[in-house]
Design a protein around this motif. Structure first.
Motif, PDB file in Angstrom:
ATOM      1  N   UNK A  40       0.833  -1.207   0.000  1.00  0.00           N
ATOM      2  CA  UNK A  40       0.000   0.000   0.000  1.00  0.00           C
ATOM      3  C   UNK A  40       0.867   1.255   0.000  1.00  0.00           C
ATOM      4  N   UNK A  41       1.916   1.253   0.800  1.00  0.00           N
ATOM      5  CA  UNK A  41       2.818   2.416   0.854  1.00  0.00           C
ATOM      6  C   UNK A  41       3.610   2.570  -0.439  1.00  0.00           C
ATOM      7  N   UNK A  42       4.046   1.442  -0.986  1.00  0.00           N
ATOM      8  CA  UNK A  42       4.791   1.486  -2.251  1.00  0.00           C
ATOM      9  C   UNK A  42       3.887   2.001  -3.375  1.00  0.00           C
ATOM     10  N   UNK A  43       2.632   1.546  -3.410  1.00  0.00           N
ATOM     11  CA  UNK A  43       1.696   1.996  -4.445  1.00  0.00           C
ATOM     12  C   UNK A  43       1.445   3.493  -4.329  1.00  0.00           C
ATOM     13  N   UNK A  44       1.277   3.976  -3.107  1.00  0.00           N
ATOM     14  CA  UNK A  44       1.069   5.407  -2.889  1.00  0.00           C
ATOM     15  C   UNK A  44       2.281   6.205  -3.354  1.00  0.00           C
ATOM     16  N   UNK A  45       3.474   5.740  -3.006  1.00  0.00           N
ATOM     17  CA  UNK A  45       4.700   6.432  -3.421  1.00  0.00           C
ATOM     18  C   UNK A  45       4.844   6.441  -4.941  1.00  0.00           C
ATOM     19  N   UNK A  46       4.582   5.330  -5.581  1.00  0.00           N
ATOM     20  CA  UNK A  46       4.673   5.253  -7.042  1.00  0.00           C
ATOM     21  C   UNK A  46       3.641   6.156  -7.705  1.00  0.00           C
ATOM     22  N   UNK A  47       2.423   6.157  -7.186  1.00  0.00           N
ATOM     23  CA  UNK A  47       1.380   6.997  -7.752  1.00  0.00           C
ATOM     24  C   UNK A  47       1.705   8.476  -7.557  1.00  0.00           C
ATOM     25  N   UNK A  48       2.200   8.833  -6.386  1.00  0.00           N
ATOM     26  CA  UNK A  48       2.598  10.229  -6.149  1.00  0.00           C
ATOM     27  C   UNK A  48       3.721  10.644  -7.078  1.00  0.00           C
ATOM     28  N   UNK A  49       4.682   9.773  -7.295  1.00  0.00           N
ATOM     29  CA  UNK A  49       5.780  10.078  -8.217  1.00  0.00           C
ATOM     30  C   UNK A  49       5.251  10.279  -9.635  1.00  0.00           C
ATOM     31  N   UNK A  50       4.298   9.446 -10.049  1.00  0.00           N
ATOM     32  CA  UNK A  50       3.701   9.577 -11.377  1.00  0.00           C
ATOM     33  C   UNK A  50       2.945  10.905 -11.497  1.00  0.00           C
ATOM     34  N   UNK A  51       2.145  11.228 -10.467  1.00  0.00           N
ATOM     35  CA  UNK A  51       1.401  12.486 -10.475  1.00  0.00           C
ATOM     36  C   UNK A  51       2.332  13.692 -10.504  1.00  0.00           C
ATOM     37  N   UNK A  52       3.411  13.632  -9.736  1.00  0.00           N
ATOM     38  CA  UNK A  52       4.375  14.728  -9.721  1.00  0.00           C
ATOM     39  C   UNK A  52       5.018  14.894 -11.097  1.00  0.00           C
ATOM     40  N   UNK A  53       5.371  13.772 -11.738  1.00  0.00           N
ATOM     41  CA  UNK A  53       5.966  13.833 -13.074  1.00  0.00           C
ATOM     42  C   UNK A  53       4.980  14.433 -14.075  1.00  0.00           C
ATOM     43  N   UNK A  54       3.710  14.056 -13.971  1.00  0.00           N
ATOM     44  CA  UNK A  54       2.688  14.625 -14.858  1.00  0.00           C
ATOM     45  C   UNK A  54       2.526  16.120 -14.620  1.00  0.00           C
ATOM     46  N   UNK A  55       2.532  16.523 -13.356  1.00  0.00           N
ATOM     47  CA  UNK A  55       2.416  17.937 -13.017  1.00  0.00           C
ATOM     48  C   UNK A  55       3.590  18.722 -13.576  1.00  0.00           C
ATOM     49  N   UNK A  56       4.785  18.234 -13.393  1.00  0.00           N
ATOM     50  CA  UNK A  56       5.979  18.921 -13.916  1.00  0.00           C
ATOM     51  C   UNK A  56       5.910  19.041 -15.439  1.00  0.00           C
ATOM     52  N   UNK A  57       5.467  17.958 -16.111  1.00  0.00           N
ATOM     53  CA  UNK A  57       5.347  17.976 -17.574  1.00  0.00           C
ATOM     54  C   UNK A  57       4.316  19.031 -17.995  1.00  0.00           C
ATOM     55  N   UNK A  58       3.180  19.077 -17.305  1.00  0.00           N
ATOM     56  CA  UNK A  58       2.151  20.072 -17.619  1.00  0.00           C
ATOM     57  C   UNK A  58       2.661  21.487 -17.362  1.00  0.00           C
ATOM     58  N   UNK A  59       3.403  21.680 -16.269  1.00  0.00           N
ATOM     59  CA  UNK A  59       3.973  23.004 -15.974  1.00  0.00           C
ATOM     60  C   UNK A  59       4.940  23.437 -17.074  1.00  0.00           C
TER      61      UNK A  59
END
Length: 194
Positions: A40-59
């Motif tokens: 559960x913690x690993x999935x949350x960390x991976x998902x947060x990393x993916x969301x952060x990467x998407x946010x940076x790309x959009x920025x």
């Protein structure tokens, strides 16, 4: 072996596998529970990393679009502090670069100009449609600014209207105002945010 799904926001994004080699004891219920917590913690960390990467790309994409517009774009907080300006905005304000604009206090930028309303009275910046929208006013009317550059006497008349609101009626974190200078061949857009 023990395999546990990696689930983030209701989606399975992978599997976490645990293996024991040799004559080790089989996994028991407490091992499965611990593996579930780790997954559960690993999935949350991976998902947060993916969301952060998407946010940076959009920025980066937004920055590229705004930087290359033939329109002036500024982003201000409700208190007036500038948090973004593109190159066209910097030049309209009399600065060489957006970084110079952002490093300069707003009062110093405004000191370069005399800003009047359409009646020739000193312009009240709280009357800007974006500021009025952030204060809760629905569909604020456009205003006209007369801007005179103190150093040169150059004069510009600028209609300013509300182009969009962001966040809906209850929470307005940003509004976009359109400025159309009459002595320029480009439009200017300001974004006012909380």
């Amino acid at each position: 072996s023990l395999a546990v799904p990696l689930i983030a926001r209701g989606r399975t994004i992978g599997v976490l596998s645990f293996l024991r080699f040799g004559a080790a004891l089989p996994y028991d219920e407490s091992d499965a529970e611990l593996a579930g917590q780790v997954a559960a913690r690993a999935a949350l960390a991976l998902d947060n990393a993916r969301l952060f990467a998407e946010l940076r790309r959009a920025e980066r994409q937004l920055e590229a679009v705004l930087a290359n517009l033939a329109e002036a774009v500024t982003v201000q907080r409700p208190d007036g502090e500038l948090v973004y300006a593109n190159q066209v905005a910097a030049e309209m304000l009399g600065w060489a670069s957006p970084d110079e604009v952002l490093a300069t206090p707003l009062h110093r930028i405004l000191d370069r100009f005399v800003v009047l309303d359409e009646r020739g009275e000193p312009f009240d910046f709280t009357d800007l449609p974006g500021r009025r929208a952030l204060a809760g006013e629905d569909a604020p009317e456009p205003v006209i600014q007369q801007t005179i550059t103190k150093a040169t006497g150059a004069e510009r008349w600028t209609p300013v209207d509300l182009a969009a609101e962001v966040g809906g009626k209850r929470r307005r974190p940003a509004s976009i105002a359109r400025l159309r200078p009459r002595t320029h061949n480009c439009n200017a857009v300001s974004v006012f945010g909380r």
